[in-house]
Enzyme design. Structure first.
Site, PDB file in Angstrom:
ATOM      1  N   GLU A 115       0.849  -1.196   0.000  1.00 32.01           N
ATOM      2  CA  GLU A 115       0.000   0.000   0.000  1.00 32.01           C
ATOM      3  C   GLU A 115       0.884   1.246   0.000  1.00 32.01           C
ATOM      4  O   GLU A 115       1.989   1.249   0.534  1.00 32.01           O
ATOM      5  CB  GLU A 115      -0.920  -0.055   1.231  1.00 32.01           C
ATOM      6  CG  GLU A 115      -1.788   1.150   1.481  1.00 32.01           C
ATOM      7  CD  GLU A 115      -2.808   1.461   0.382  1.00 32.01           C
ATOM      8  OE1 GLU A 115      -2.397   1.593  -0.781  1.00 32.01           O
ATOM      9  OE2 GLU A 115      -3.997   1.617   0.716  1.00 32.01           O
ATOM     10  N   ASP A 116       0.374   2.312  -0.591  1.00 28.41           N
ATOM     11  CA  ASP A 116       1.161   3.544  -0.628  1.00 28.41           C
ATOM     12  C   ASP A 116       1.154   4.255   0.729  1.00 28.41           C
ATOM     13  O   ASP A 116       2.192   4.615   1.269  1.00 28.41           O
ATOM     14  CB  ASP A 116       0.669   4.488  -1.746  1.00 28.41           C
ATOM     15  CG  ASP A 116      -0.838   4.751  -1.701  1.00 28.41           C
ATOM     16  OD1 ASP A 116      -1.533   4.215  -0.812  1.00 28.41           O
ATOM     17  OD2 ASP A 116      -1.329   5.499  -2.570  1.00 28.41           O
ATOM     18  N   ASP A 165      -3.914   5.929   6.158  1.00 27.12           N
ATOM     19  CA  ASP A 165      -4.416   7.187   6.694  1.00 27.12           C
ATOM     20  C   ASP A 165      -5.419   6.848   7.797  1.00 27.12           C
ATOM     21  O   ASP A 165      -5.036   6.599   8.939  1.00 27.12           O
ATOM     22  CB  ASP A 165      -5.041   7.935   5.503  1.00 27.12           C
ATOM     23  CG  ASP A 165      -5.424   9.349   5.812  1.00 27.12           C
ATOM     24  OD1 ASP A 165      -4.644  10.060   6.446  1.00 27.12           O
ATOM     25  OD2 ASP A 165      -6.524   9.772   5.394  1.00 27.12           O
ATOM     26  N   PHE A 193      -1.296  16.486   3.499  1.00 25.92           N
ATOM     27  CA  PHE A 193      -1.641  15.802   2.263  1.00 25.92           C
ATOM     28  C   PHE A 193      -0.420  15.768   1.355  1.00 25.92           C
ATOM     29  O   PHE A 193       0.106  16.809   0.971  1.00 25.92           O
ATOM     30  CB  PHE A 193      -2.809  16.491   1.557  1.00 25.92           C
ATOM     31  CG  PHE A 193      -3.380  15.638   0.475  1.00 25.92           C
ATOM     32  CD1 PHE A 193      -4.331  14.670   0.766  1.00 25.92           C
ATOM     33  CD2 PHE A 193      -2.938  15.762  -0.835  1.00 25.92           C
ATOM     34  CE1 PHE A 193      -4.832  13.846  -0.235  1.00 25.92           C
ATOM     35  CE2 PHE A 193      -3.442  14.950  -1.839  1.00 25.92           C
ATOM     36  CZ  PHE A 193      -4.390  13.987  -1.538  1.00 25.92           C
ATOM     37  N   ARG A 240       1.666  11.813  -9.620  1.00 29.32           N
ATOM     38  CA  ARG A 240       2.123  10.460  -9.271  1.00 29.32           C
ATOM     39  C   ARG A 240       3.566  10.211  -9.699  1.00 29.32           C
ATOM     40  O   ARG A 240       4.259   9.383  -9.115  1.00 29.32           O
ATOM     41  CB  ARG A 240       1.242   9.409  -9.954  1.00 29.32           C
ATOM     42  CG  ARG A 240      -0.170   9.320  -9.421  1.00 29.32           C
ATOM     43  CD  ARG A 240      -0.831   8.043  -9.933  1.00 29.32           C
ATOM     44  NE  ARG A 240      -2.273   8.079  -9.848  1.00 29.32           N
ATOM     45  CZ  ARG A 240      -2.986   7.787  -8.757  1.00 29.32           C
ATOM     46  NH1 ARG A 240      -2.372   7.455  -7.647  1.00 29.32           N
ATOM     47  NH2 ARG A 240      -4.302   7.834  -8.773  1.00 29.32           N
TER      48      ARG A 240
HETATM   49  P1  IMP Z   1      -7.422   5.178   4.363  1.00 30.78           P
HETATM   50  O1  IMP Z   1      -8.488   4.179   4.055  1.00 30.78           O
HETATM   51  O2  IMP Z   1      -7.974   6.432   4.986  1.00 30.78           O
HETATM   52  O3  IMP Z   1      -6.274   4.608   5.152  1.00 30.78           O
HETATM   53  O4  IMP Z   1      -6.931   5.698   2.979  1.00 30.78           O
HETATM   54  C1  IMP Z   1      -5.868   5.283   2.336  1.00 30.78           C
HETATM   55  C2  IMP Z   1      -5.911   5.828   0.924  1.00 30.78           C
HETATM   56  O5  IMP Z   1      -6.234   7.233   0.886  1.00 30.78           O
HETATM   57  C3  IMP Z   1      -4.539   5.705   0.328  1.00 30.78           C
HETATM   58  O6  IMP Z   1      -4.385   4.471  -0.311  1.00 30.78           O
HETATM   59  C4  IMP Z   1      -4.489   6.872  -0.622  1.00 30.78           C
HETATM   60  O7  IMP Z   1      -5.015   6.473  -1.874  1.00 30.78           O
HETATM   61  C5  IMP Z   1      -5.389   7.907  -0.020  1.00 30.78           C
HETATM   62  N1  IMP Z   1      -4.604   8.923   0.728  1.00 30.78           N
HETATM   63  C6  IMP Z   1      -4.569   9.086   2.061  1.00 30.78           C
HETATM   64  N2  IMP Z   1      -3.748  10.092   2.411  1.00 30.78           N
HETATM   65  C7  IMP Z   1      -3.241  10.576   1.257  1.00 30.78           C
HETATM   66  C8  IMP Z   1      -2.297  11.636   0.958  1.00 30.78           C
HETATM   67  O8  IMP Z   1      -1.755  12.338   1.819  1.00 30.78           O
HETATM   68  N3  IMP Z   1      -2.028  11.826  -0.358  1.00 30.78           N
HETATM   69  C9  IMP Z   1      -2.581  11.081  -1.354  1.00 30.78           C
HETATM   70  N4  IMP Z   1      -3.452  10.080  -1.109  1.00 30.78           N
HETATM   71  C10 IMP Z   1      -3.791   9.836   0.183  1.00 30.78           C
HETATM   72 MG    MG Z   2      -4.068   3.937  -2.167  1.00 26.06          MG
END
Ligand code: IMP
Ligand code: MG
Length: 188
Positions: free
Chosen positions: A106-107, A110, A159, A172
């Site tokens: 995963e990237d 959050d 962000f 990206r």
């Molecule tokens: P989560 O379900 O809130 O953990 O969301 C994770 C997803 O939200 C990641 O896989 C990203 O695609 C997106 N995301 C969360 N924070 C960022 C950020 O700071 N920049 C870009 N994408 C983000």
């Molecule tokens: Mg993602």
């Protein structure tokens, strides 16, 4: 700092949080750690499109094991609204994960809602093991507890874009991770 031919101006980005060198060094460490941890195994790496594409493609070059690779795509709802976090699987893996040692790539983590959904979904398919490697972690934003086995960097509640991460599908291709200047306006 922007790479050759990039058309956005340098002042679009306020701050380079992680340089390309820092990222490569850390990704190499994680690749070597995974190679050690899975020494006798043939793990299946599952990248979450699109954000994890760059992390996955660099990471696997540092893994000295006979791995295989697959991808999934998800749409996360609830992140913008901070609500329940419905996650929809847009594209599934092409092969069975039963009896496989799976590593989700995963990237960024959050709220943790996306990963929590995926872990439950994958666990129900009976892999031998299931671990998570995330390049970035924003622990201050967490809504649900999720266990991360490999983490590149913990970052503040900003962000970020670059190295696979986007804002409205752009940025990206930056080789580094940066905070957008109008962070407060675009903050999710
Ligand atoms: P989560 O379900 O809130 O953990 O969301 C994770 C997803 O939200 C990641 O896989 C990203 O695609 C997106 N995301 C969360 N924070 C960022 C950020 O700071 N920049 C870009 N994408 C983000
Ligand atoms: Mg993602």
């Amino acid at each position: 700092m922007a790479g050759p031919g990039m058309r956005w101006s340098e002042n679009t980005l306020v701050e380079i949080l992680l340089t390309a060198d820092q990222i490569q060094r850390r990704v190499r460490e994680i690749g070597e750690q995974i190679s050690f941890d899975y020494a006798t195994k043939k793990p299946l790496f599952i990248g979450i499109l699109k954000g994890a594409c760059m992390f996955l493609s660099d990471l696997i070059r540092y893994v000295s094991l006979p791995i295989s690779v697959d991808f999934i795509a998800v749409a996360s709802y609830g992140v913008e609204t901070e609500s329940s976090g419905h996650v929809q699987l847009l594209k599934d893996v092409e092969s069975s994960i039963e009896d496989k040692d799976v590593v989700i790539i995963e990237d960024i983590v959050d709220t943790g809602l996306t990963l929590t959904y995926l872990i439950h979904n994958f666990e129900s398919r009976n892999p031998v093991s299931l671990k998570v490697a995330a390049l970035l972690n924003k622990p201050s934003r967490r809504q649900v507890d999720v266990k991360l086995d490999y983490v590149g960097f913990e970052i503040p509640d900003k962000f970020v874009v670059g190295y696979g991460l986007d804002y409205a599908q752009t940025y990206r291709n930056l080789p580094y991770v940066a905070v957008l200047k109008n962070d407060l306006e675009v903050a999710i």
